[in-house]
Design an enzyme around this catalytic site. Structure first.
Site, PDB file in Angstrom:
ATOM      1  N   LYS A  65       0.832  -1.206   0.000  1.00  0.00           N
ATOM      2  CA  LYS A  65       0.000   0.000   0.000  1.00  0.00           C
ATOM      3  C   LYS A  65       0.868   1.257   0.000  1.00  0.00           C
ATOM      4  CE  LYS A  65      -4.074  -1.848   2.407  1.00  0.00           C
ATOM      5  NZ  LYS A  65      -4.903  -1.746   3.638  1.00  0.00           N
ATOM      6  N   ALA A  81      -0.667   0.723   6.116  1.00  0.00           N
ATOM      7  CA  ALA A  81      -0.987  -0.108   7.278  1.00  0.00           C
ATOM      8  C   ALA A  81      -2.004  -1.162   6.886  1.00  0.00           C
ATOM      9  CB  ALA A  81      -1.531   0.740   8.420  1.00  0.00           C
ATOM     10  N   ASP A  82      -1.914  -2.298   7.541  1.00  0.00           N
ATOM     11  CA  ASP A  82      -2.899  -3.340   7.301  1.00  0.00           C
ATOM     12  C   ASP A  82      -2.996  -4.232   8.532  1.00  0.00           C
ATOM     13  OD1 ASP A  82      -4.410  -5.661   5.956  1.00  0.00           O
ATOM     14  OD2 ASP A  82      -4.200  -4.216   4.341  1.00  0.00           O
ATOM     15  N   GLN A  83      -4.040  -5.039   8.537  1.00  0.00           N
ATOM     16  CA  GLN A  83      -4.317  -5.909   9.678  1.00  0.00           C
ATOM     17  C   GLN A  83      -4.834  -7.243   9.167  1.00  0.00           C
ATOM     18  OE1 GLN A  83      -7.885  -5.195  12.232  1.00  0.00           O
ATOM     19  NE2 GLN A  83      -6.372  -4.767  13.816  1.00  0.00           N
ATOM     20  N   ALA A 118       0.257  -4.206  11.097  1.00  0.00           N
ATOM     21  CA  ALA A 118       1.596  -3.837  10.633  1.00  0.00           C
ATOM     22  C   ALA A 118       1.547  -2.528   9.869  1.00  0.00           C
ATOM     23  CB  ALA A 118       2.169  -4.943   9.740  1.00  0.00           C
TER      24      ALA A 118
END
Length: 205
Positions: A65, A81-83, A118
């Site tokens: 991203k 950011a991602d989860q 993260a």
């Protein structure tokens, strides 16, 4: 007035997530947002072929991203950011509709799952900092009727969450235990992010 964010351009968040934007603004950061436009499912498929575990998958998604937006704005500090939600080895995704949300909660009920959050910071199309954190949550045993009541109370916004819950609202009623930082649960570990921004010289405090 004192200034916390030191770069001349605002931090560019590679996401349109209202929750992540609120976290950043609440921390006093100057932020703009832009959709990364990446195909998350394609990234996940490639990661699966590489055998990446859930924490590594979250890190890969965050980096992709950030890089996508950084290539368009190489002069900016970009945050991706991602989860990833994982339960007993299975990765869960955002539900497509209410029926899928019900099924997802039914699969998680009475079990512990992990939220791997993260982030990646990029400048000039290169990743310059990465960070991550994990929270562990256990849903209490829930009947079908209880799940339906929760979905009625919470409304369609739950479809925006991979866990089908929002701890800041009615979702708190679903849990037996919650272990982890609140911002990590919301999808953006703030303390590791702020430490990374200090290392880059982006914060005055």
């Amino acid at each position: 007035m004192p200034v916390l964010w030191t770069p001349s351009e605002k931090l560019l968040l590679a996401s349109t997530s209202a929750t992540r934007l609120t976290l950043l603004v609440s921390a006093g950061l100057s932020v703009e947002t832009q959709d990364s436009g990446i195909d998350e499912r394609a990234v996940e498929e490639a990661a699966a072929h590489e055998g990446l575990d859930p924490p590594a998958l979250a890190a890969r998604l965050a980096a992709e991203k950030a890089l996508a937006v950084s290539r368009r704005h190489p002069e900016r500090v970009v945050l991706g950011a991602d989860q990833v939600l994982a339960c007993e080895g299975q990765v869960f995704h955002k539900p497509s509709d209410r029926d899928a949300a019900h099924l997802q909660l039914k699969r998680l009920t009475g079990r512990q799952h992990s939220l791997h959050s993260a982030g990646a910071l990029t400048i000039g199309g290169q990743v310059v900092e990465t960070f991550s954190d994990t929270a562990h949550l256990t849903l209490r045993p829930l009947t079908d009727e209880a799940i339906d009541l929760y979905l009625d109370l919470a409304g369609p916004d739950v479809l925006k969450s991979v866990g089908v819950y929002q701890l800041e609202g009615f979702g708190i009623h679903l849990f037996e235990t919650v272990e982890g930082d609140h911002s990590t649960i919301l999808g953006l570990p703030l303390l590791p992010l702020l430490a990374a921004l200090r290392r880059l010289g982006c914060l005055a405090l």
